[in-house]
Design an enzyme around this catalytic site. Structure first.
Site, PDB file in Angstrom:
ATOM      1  CG  ASP A   1     -12.838  23.668  -9.796  1.00 53.22           C
ATOM      2  OD1 ASP A   1     -12.153  24.319 -10.604  1.00 53.22           O
ATOM      3  OD2 ASP A   1     -12.864  23.909  -8.579  1.00 53.22           O
TER       4      ASP A   1
ATOM      5  N   GLY B   1      -9.954  27.072   0.785  1.00 56.95           N
ATOM      6  CA  GLY B   1     -10.197  27.416  -0.606  1.00 56.95           C
ATOM      7  C   GLY B   1     -11.160  28.568  -0.692  1.00 56.95           C
ATOM      8  N   GLY B   2     -11.600  28.857  -1.915  1.00 55.08           N
ATOM      9  CA  GLY B   2     -12.493  29.975  -2.091  1.00 55.08           C
ATOM     10  C   GLY B   2     -13.877  29.728  -1.527  1.00 55.08           C
ATOM     11  CG  MET B   3     -16.391  28.068  -3.396  1.00 49.82           C
ATOM     12  SD  MET B   3     -16.948  26.996  -4.724  1.00 49.82           S
ATOM     13  CE  MET B   3     -18.550  26.538  -4.113  1.00 49.82           C
ATOM     14  CB  ALA B   4     -15.198  24.508   1.549  1.00 46.55           C
TER      15      ALA B   4
END
Length: 737
Positions: A135, A21-24
């Protein structure tokens, strides 16, 4: 740097990467301590290097680890090792809702509603623990192979409140609520909005708002009304359409106020899809006032504490994250398609908001005054307020309307009061002791029966008894009826709700003081009202009829139940094939949560065939010879091919189940060699004779020859030729139970 095969915390072995994903990034791993597979989510390097973000992330992830719910991906562990920040979660064998929608295009309304219901139940548990997801989107919802729906990524969204992420709230812009896009504080109702958008996508296969940039999409969430999903998919029932629209109201106050309210309507939509039970915002309520809760006050203070900081719209390449914040009076203004006006426009907007608040307060005061005036008038007419006090003689109110005095002598005082009130008269009671009348019975009246008197006249009733009043017996009445009767009799009412297994909700089951006893007027009478049976740990059995097996399993999961034995019942109606036609627990019945419910799926009669197929018999073909290769096929009456093979070994063993037709045909195809003898006359000394002798032309053998008259010779030849044979056998298959 994460590598396959490495060990984190001397415990979690990284096996393979299963998502990003965008963060992890997410890795399938093995927990060697507990000998189980888990999912390890590792923060990307750019986030791991920010101490503020990491601190908030860890706090929220640890809070999420305390959540234990069937519809939440459980968090087992949170940690850090050599700059690697990770959380260890339950490994769910399934597919994300985003991918599931992508494969199916759009979902049936029953399946979509049951998925949304399970999500709402998981979020309700989180909200009870003061954890807001922030989210919610199909990418963060997983459907397991068993049909269980689970919400994941708790913690990261809340951790993203860090100013280093340059936004108040992180969330994919297609699903973000208007208040999140503006940068305002978000609460449970923000999750309601995002779940509404997710339900919209499940029902239609599309998101409601799209655009060329993240900012453009966010503006549409703020400004444009939510389109009705029924416009894209007319098969969506009315109630489901209304649920989506209520979830996605622009104002949080007009949405479902919590997940419990939403779950209640989702359950109703399953059993009554076309029902009109969704209570939408009424424009007439615009002037109504709602008290702000302490929690809302606190959140407003927190959200405005740093409001003077200048924020700019952010659109990430790898995430559809966006935040739009209004600038401060002294800060630089954002220019994105004239998203915000200049400083004077901002001040003008603030002045307009102030005027709106003043106008709203004045409107409320006007309503209060009008209601008070009406209450005084109605109360005076019905004897509920001390207007025109009574005396032994009838007091006449200011009205020209006349009514006839009813007969009240000899009847119970409560019935007499009701009779007077219905006529628009004002009853006043006095009490005298008497041996001729029963306590509580009217002995005399200040106005004789049949007399015409003006509406609003006070009529004095003389009641047998002392100065107290007789408390009416209200046990068995509806709560509203009991309250009206006690109030009319001059008593105040306290209401206590009690659970009752035998009495339906809303019925009075007890009172104190008891009925037919005497008490001073104004005494508080406490009534116990049945709230129905104690429903803690209970759930209402949904209707599974007409659902597929997977839809039925999803629905049971959503209601806190389990699928028991799923039986296949033969049904001649082909339209029912694959659908639920019976369930062990009737819809609407209250049962314990966790109960396993058996249900039946409509199927068709199936057959089996098991046999040792024999070679062609002499009666079938006397020319067949053992060892010949035979091509065998078995085809059912409905063109299902059960066998297609070649063999020379007989008997041939054959077995098959699940056949959908009762009859079939076995076909054997093979070749045989035919030997024949023929006589021919040829002339001696010719090529024909030589050919006959040698068999060169025909491949035949010359068995005998003799010379005839005229120099002609008779030749007897043996000829062999190959011929294809086919035999068939009709088959009847054995019915399966």
């Amino acid at each position: 740097m994460i590598k396959i095969g490495m060990l984190i915390a001397d415990r979690y072995e990284i096996l393979e990467k299963v998502g990003t994903g965008g963060m992890a990034d997410v890795y399938k791993s093995k927990d060697h301590t507990l000998n189980r597979f888990v999912a390890v989510k590792v923060l990307k390097q750019e986030f791991s290097e920010n101490a503020n973000f990491v601190s908030k992330f860890r706090v929220e992830a640890q809070a999420a680890a305390g959540l234990m719910h069937p519809n939440i991906v459980n968090v087992y562990d949170v940690g850090e090792e050599k700059g690697i920040y990770y959380i260890v979660m339950e490994l769910v064998d399934g597919i994300t809702l985003k991918n599931y929608i992508g494969k199916k295009g759009k979902l049936g309304y029953k399946e979509a509603v049951t998925i949304a219901l399970q999500v709402s139940m998981g979020l309700e548990a989180a909200h009870r623990n003061h954890i807001i997801h922030r989210d919610i989107k199909p990418q963060n919802i997983i459907i397991s192979r068993e049909g269980k729906v689970k919400v994941t990524d708790f913690g990261i969204a809340k951790a993203a409140t860090s100013d280093t992420i340059t936004s108040n709230v992180m969330g994919s812009v297609h699903y973000t609520s208007p208040e999140q896009a503006r940068g305002g504080f978000s609460d449970e109702k923000s999750d309601v909005y995002s779940l509404g958008v997710t339900l919209y996508e499940m029902l239609t296969g599309e998101v409601p708002f799209d655009g060329e940039s993240t900012v453009a999409i966010a503006i549409r969430h703020i400004q444009e009304p939510m389109p009705s999903p029924r416009k894209l998919n007319p098969d969506i029932p009315y109630s489901v359409d209304q649920i989506v629209l209520k979830c996605c109201e622009k104002s949080p106050d007009r949405r479902y106020q919590n997940m419990h309210e939403l779950a209640t309507d989702l359950k109703k939509a399953i059993s009554d899809p076309d029902g009109d039970f969704v209570k939408r915002y009424n424009p007439g309520d615009l002037g109504s006032t709602r008290m702000m809760t302490e929690e809302e006050k606190r959140q407003i203070k927190e959200s405005t504490a740093g409001a003077e900081k200048v924020q700019t719209p952010v659109g990430r390449d790898d995430e559809e994250d966006v935040i739009i914040r209004k600038p401060s009076r002294t800060g630089k203004h954002i220019r994105e398609d004239d998203l915000f006006d200049e400083e004077d426009d901002y001040d003008e907007e603030e002045r307009e908001n102030s005027m709106d608040r003043i106008a709203r307060i004045l409107a409320v005061l006007a309503v209060v005054i009008i209601v008070a005036i009406i209450a005084l008038i109605v109360g005076g007419r019905n004897g509920l307020l001390p207007i025109g006090g009574g005396s032994q003689n009838a007091q006449v109110a200011a009205t020209d309307e006349m009514v006839v005095m009813p007969n009240v002598i000899g009847i119970d005082v409560s019935a007499a009061r009701s009779a007077l009130v219905k006529q628009g008269l004002i009853p006043e009671l006095t009490y005298e002791e008497s041996d001729k009348y029963t306590v509580g019975v009217v002995m005399d009246s200040s106005v004789e029966e049949g007399t015409e008197i003006p509406v609003g006249t006070t009529v004095v009733l003389t009641v047998c008894g002392n100065s107290g009043s007789i408390v009416p017996d209200v046990v068995g009445l509806l709560r509203e009826e009991a309250v009206d009767l006690l109030t009319e009799t001059g008593f105040n009412v306290n209401i206590m709700e009690v659970s009752s297994e035998d009495v339906e909700a809303g019925i009075v089951v007890g009172q104190d003081p008891e009925g037919e006893t005497q008490a001073e007027e104004g005494t508080y009478v406490t009534i116990q009202v049945s709230g129905g049976p104690d429903l803690s740990g209970k759930t209402e059995m949904p209707s599974l009829y007409g659902m597929t097996e997977q839809e039925a399993r999803n629905t049971l999961n959503a209601f806190g139940l389990k699928a028991g034995n799923v039986r296949t019942i033969i049904d001649a109606d082909s339209e029912n094939r694959g659908l639920v036609i019976a369930q062990d627990v009737e819809p609407g019945e209250l049962i314990d949560e966790g109960t396993a419910v058996n249900f039946d799926i409509a199927g068709q009669q199936t057959y089996s065939y098991s046999a040792d197929i024999s070679a062609p018999t002499h009666s079938e073909d006397p020319d067949y010879k053992s060892g010949t290769s035979v091509h065998i096929t078995i085809v059912t009456e409905d063109d299902q091919k059960l066998l297609d093979t070649t063999t020379s070994a007989f008997p041939y063993r054959m077995g098959c189940t699940g056949i959908t037709s009762e009859y079939g045909t076995l076909t054997m195809t093979y070749e045989v060699t035919i030997t024949e003898t023929v006589e021919e006359e040829v002339e001696e000394g010719t090529g024909a004779e030589e050919g006959a002798d040698t068999g060169a032309d025909t491949g035949a053998t010359d068995e005998s020859a003799e010379t005839g008259e005229g120099g002609r010779k008779t030749v007897i030849r043996t000829i062999e030729r190959t011929e294809e044979r086919t035999i068939t056998r009709e088959l009847t298959f054995t019915p399966e139970n």
